[in-house]
Motif scaffolding. Sequence first.
Motif, short mmCIF file in Angstrom:
data_model
loop_
_atom_site.label_atom_id
_atom_site.label_comp_id
_atom_site.label_asym_id
_atom_site.label_seq_id
_atom_site.Cartn_x
_atom_site.Cartn_y
_atom_site.Cartn_z
N HIS A 4 76.29 119.63 -28.87
CA HIS A 4 77.36 120.53 -29.26
C HIS A 4 78.34 120.71 -28.12
O HIS A 4 79.56 120.71 -28.33
CB HIS A 4 76.76 121.88 -29.65
CG HIS A 4 77.75 122.85 -30.20
ND1 HIS A 4 78.30 122.71 -31.45
CD2 HIS A 4 78.32 123.95 -29.66
CE1 HIS A 4 79.15 123.69 -31.67
NE2 HIS A 4 79.17 124.46 -30.59
N TRP A 7 80.69 117.85 -27.88
CA TRP A 7 81.76 117.91 -28.87
C TRP A 7 82.88 118.82 -28.39
O TRP A 7 84.05 118.50 -28.50
CB TRP A 7 81.19 118.46 -30.19
CG TRP A 7 80.95 117.41 -31.18
CD1 TRP A 7 80.39 116.18 -30.99
CD2 TRP A 7 81.25 117.50 -32.57
NE1 TRP A 7 80.33 115.51 -32.15
CE2 TRP A 7 80.83 116.28 -33.15
CE3 TRP A 7 81.81 118.47 -33.38
CZ2 TRP A 7 80.97 116.03 -34.50
CZ3 TRP A 7 81.95 118.22 -34.72
CH2 TRP A 7 81.53 117.00 -35.27
N SER A 60 83.57 121.81 -38.83
CA SER A 60 83.05 120.49 -38.48
C SER A 60 81.89 120.58 -37.50
O SER A 60 80.90 119.85 -37.62
CB SER A 60 84.17 119.62 -37.91
OG SER A 60 85.20 119.42 -38.86
N TYR A 61 82.00 121.49 -36.52
CA TYR A 61 80.89 121.70 -35.59
C TYR A 61 79.65 122.17 -36.34
O TYR A 61 78.53 121.75 -36.05
CB TYR A 61 81.26 122.75 -34.54
CG TYR A 61 82.26 122.31 -33.51
CD1 TYR A 61 82.39 120.97 -33.15
CD2 TYR A 61 83.07 123.24 -32.86
CE1 TYR A 61 83.31 120.58 -32.19
CE2 TYR A 61 83.98 122.86 -31.90
CZ TYR A 61 84.10 121.53 -31.56
OH TYR A 61 85.00 121.16 -30.61
N ARG A 64 77.95 119.34 -38.39
CA ARG A 64 77.39 118.30 -37.52
C ARG A 64 75.98 118.64 -37.09
O ARG A 64 75.12 117.76 -36.93
CB ARG A 64 78.28 118.11 -36.28
CG ARG A 64 77.78 117.01 -35.35
CD ARG A 64 78.65 116.93 -34.12
NE ARG A 64 78.23 115.83 -33.25
CZ ARG A 64 77.27 115.91 -32.33
NH1 ARG A 64 76.62 117.04 -32.18
NH2 ARG A 64 76.96 114.86 -31.58
N ASP A 65 75.71 119.93 -36.90
CA ASP A 65 74.39 120.35 -36.48
C ASP A 65 73.45 120.66 -37.65
O ASP A 65 72.30 121.04 -37.43
CB ASP A 65 74.50 121.60 -35.59
CG ASP A 65 75.20 121.31 -34.27
OD1 ASP A 65 75.16 120.14 -33.83
OD2 ASP A 65 75.80 122.23 -33.68
N ARG A 73 78.59 113.16 -40.39
CA ARG A 73 78.77 113.50 -38.98
C ARG A 73 80.00 112.79 -38.39
O ARG A 73 80.75 113.37 -37.60
CB ARG A 73 77.51 113.13 -38.19
CG ARG A 73 76.34 114.08 -38.44
CD ARG A 73 75.03 113.50 -37.92
NE ARG A 73 75.08 113.24 -36.50
CZ ARG A 73 74.79 114.13 -35.55
NH1 ARG A 73 74.43 115.37 -35.89
NH2 ARG A 73 74.83 113.82 -34.28
N ARG A 74 80.21 111.54 -38.79
CA ARG A 74 81.37 110.79 -38.30
C ARG A 74 82.66 111.41 -38.82
O ARG A 74 83.64 111.56 -38.08
CB ARG A 74 81.27 109.33 -38.71
CG ARG A 74 82.36 108.43 -38.11
CD ARG A 74 82.19 107.00 -38.55
NE ARG A 74 80.88 106.47 -38.21
CZ ARG A 74 79.92 106.18 -39.07
NH1 ARG A 74 80.12 106.38 -40.37
NH2 ARG A 74 78.77 105.71 -38.68
N ALA A 76 83.08 114.53 -39.78
CA ALA A 76 83.24 115.82 -39.12
C ALA A 76 83.78 115.64 -37.70
O ALA A 76 84.65 116.39 -37.25
CB ALA A 76 81.92 116.57 -39.10
N TYR A 77 83.29 114.65 -37.01
CA TYR A 77 83.75 114.37 -35.65
C TYR A 77 85.24 114.00 -35.67
O TYR A 77 86.02 114.51 -34.85
CB TYR A 77 82.94 113.24 -35.04
CG TYR A 77 83.38 112.85 -33.64
CD1 TYR A 77 82.95 113.55 -32.53
CD2 TYR A 77 84.25 111.78 -33.45
CE1 TYR A 77 83.36 113.20 -31.26
CE2 TYR A 77 84.68 111.42 -32.18
CZ TYR A 77 84.22 112.14 -31.09
OH TYR A 77 84.65 111.79 -29.83
#
Length: 207
Positions: A4, A7, A60-61, A64-65, A73-74, A76-77
């Motif tokens: 995290h 990110w 998005s964070y 991702r978790d 996840r991609r 969201a990143y």
Amino acid sequence: MKRHAGWIAGAATAVLVAAGAITYAVAGDDGSSAAPTAESADAGFARDMAVHHQQAVEMSYLVRDRTDDEDVRRLAYDIAQTQANQRGMLLGWLDLWELPKVSSDPPMTWMGMGDMPSAGDGSLMPGMATDAQMKRLGTLDGRRAEVYFLQLMTAHHKGGIHMAEGCLDRCAVGVEKRLARTMVDGQQSEIDLMADMLRERGAKPRS
């Protein structure tokens, strides 16, 4: 926690990179060099979209978790990096114009929507998730988190496109209008992608 933090560091780097573009944000489409006023559409869009983007980064964070799915996840990143970068530009322009980053006017006043609720569900601006929805996203895991994130982000992007199109109609600063066009095109592409991802999960966007 380390992932995290990575990110957050990446998003901060994107903002610093974006700062290199702020010095080009004065000239309007007519070639004038006067900075926008605090009541202008340019300033209103910059303030409101910065807030709108911040929630997308936070959302998005969160997802991702909450999932191990690499596609989600991609996505969201990518959203977090792109919108953190653009948010840095918007806030940098306000600094360049020597204008406040907050206003006593209600959100969306620059679009003529300040005297009416932006949405009927308690959200701050069109497409934004409510506090309850953000809290719920933080309690879900796996497939349920993926679907809820995709639904919330689809609505979020639709609201963002509405605002960016408002800037295209009302803003005067050329580089800001070009950023708004980039937002419209990029977020529509992601809406199409998220529709496919929802179908793969047996779900669909919320009406």
